[in-house]
Design a protein around this motif. Sequence first.
Motif, PDB file in Angstrom:
ATOM      1  N   GLU A   1       0.805  -1.225   0.000  1.00 26.38           N
ATOM      2  CA  GLU A   1       0.000   0.000   0.000  1.00 26.38           C
ATOM      3  C   GLU A   1       0.839   1.277   0.000  1.00 26.38           C
TER       4      GLU A   1
ATOM      5  N   PRO B   1      -4.514   2.676 -11.181  1.00 23.58           N
ATOM      6  CA  PRO B   1      -5.972   2.754 -11.372  1.00 23.58           C
ATOM      7  C   PRO B   1      -6.376   2.919 -12.824  1.00 23.58           C
TER       8      PRO B   1
ATOM      9  N   GLU C   1      -9.400  -1.724 -12.027  1.00 24.59           N
ATOM     10  CA  GLU C   1     -10.503  -1.135 -11.283  1.00 24.59           C
ATOM     11  C   GLU C   1     -10.343  -1.454  -9.800  1.00 24.59           C
ATOM     12  N   ASN C   2     -10.513  -0.417  -8.959  1.00 24.81           N
ATOM     13  CA  ASN C   2     -10.328  -0.589  -7.514  1.00 24.81           C
ATOM     14  C   ASN C   2      -9.061  -1.388  -7.229  1.00 24.81           C
TER      15      ASN C   2
ATOM     16  N   ARG D   1      -6.644  -1.398  -5.150  1.00 24.57           N
ATOM     17  CA  ARG D   1      -6.213  -1.796  -3.813  1.00 24.57           C
ATOM     18  C   ARG D   1      -7.107  -2.875  -3.211  1.00 24.57           C
ATOM     19  N   THR D   2      -8.231  -3.144  -3.845  1.00 23.16           N
ATOM     20  CA  THR D   2      -9.125  -4.199  -3.371  1.00 23.16           C
ATOM     21  C   THR D   2      -8.633  -5.550  -3.847  1.00 23.16           C
TER      22      THR D   2
ATOM     23  N   ASP E   1      -9.466  -8.808  -5.087  1.00 23.21           N
ATOM     24  CA  ASP E   1     -10.653  -9.388  -5.711  1.00 23.21           C
ATOM     25  C   ASP E   1     -10.299 -10.753  -6.296  1.00 23.21           C
TER      26      ASP E   1
ATOM     27  N   ARG F   1     -11.199 -11.266  -9.972  1.00 21.54           N
ATOM     28  CA  ARG F   1     -10.796 -10.231 -10.931  1.00 21.54           C
ATOM     29  C   ARG F   1     -10.554 -10.849 -12.314  1.00 21.54           C
TER      30      ARG F   1
END
Length: 425
Positions: free
Chosen positions: A44, A346, A350-351, A353-354, A356, A359
């Motif tokens: 992060e 980004p 898409e998103n 830092r999430t 998924d 994905r």
Amino acid sequence: MPQAQTLDDIRVEFDAPDNVPKDRIVDLSFAMGTAPNDLADPYEPMGWLAGKDIPRLLFNPPSMHGLGAISGNRRGSWVVTHYEDIERVYSDNEHFSNAGTAEFQRLIGETFKSIPLAIDPPDHQKYRLYLMPYFSPARITRDLEPRIRRVVDEMIGAIEAKGEVDMAWDFARVYPVRIFMGLMGFPDEKFDQFLDWEWDILHSGSLDKMQAALRGVLDFLRAFIAEKERNPDEHLVSSIVHGKIEGRALTDDEKIGMVWFLWLGGLDTVAATIAQMFRRLALQPDLQKRLRDHPQLINSAVEEFLRTQPILSSSRTATKDFEWHGIEVKKGDSFSCLNPAGNFDPARFENPRTFDPERKANRHFTFVGGVHICLGAHLARRELRVLLEQWFERIAEFRVKPGADTTVFPGLLSIRNLPIVWDVK
């Protein structure tokens, strides 16, 4: 170093080359995997470097520590942090060269090349085509997956009734190396010595230790190659040294160049990925439960673990003078592709830092890109998938052992120890 969030936080003074604007000189050491943190998402702190307000080319002064100091590099490096720029560096072989990459052997005066990593097109293709059949998905399924499953089954069987394991030291460090040694045909008794040599070369930061380890491993590999020349077997080293490229036998430099490159690349990266993967699963029980309940997500989840855990950033060298993003690049300038930023751009994801596990179109740079994309990518993916499949079938929900240190280096140094515990059924 405190977590930086703006360029003003990391700008530094440095007597840079004339083609480097002063406002582009920043200290990016915090993003190079040497600054530990204890975040669930340890990458992060450097994700903001892919923001649209960040200049497309930054310049990082040379490190005064580690390999940068040891190798005598005092010039510094351009750093690219946005997805499309990283993609260009990896794929534009006219302007960017991979020659000299990870050639630690130079530290002891060796002149052979690491093959195929440090070979540029057009010669790169003939070496890659020579090695690729041994790492193809079909070959892995036919020849390696049964061994992978046996090793995983054995290793889980040894710990499942104990209710705990040091996932980094006793499992992640061991599992992929056992697969690799079986693939290459290396003797099992060299296991600990290999890991000691590898640690001293990649992580010690000591020139004396690096040189001693390099001499040790190269002496061993040359003797091993000579043995396989006399006594062929069914393993990869033997196949390499008895094969032919374009109708001719390999030279001695080509043989050691290939075997050395595979040795260097086969020991560390998957181990670091596993340790970080299990750290995240232990810290995020909801994610762990989701994969347990929906094992069909394991394949795509592995890809997301890879995207969010870019172990390495790769370098290239400019082959000529040219202009890029308003900067006059000079022949010989070094470029570092900051994968821990590009994988979270980004503009591409898409998103980003999430995490998924579902994905789609997850085209990340953890295995680099272009013609030099990681030769062992299919094998690494299979090792991770099989491990998760069998682990979730046999081990109950796990957590970090109370009181354990969960600090992680977001890079190749990764995690030295990760004790996890579970309730034995």
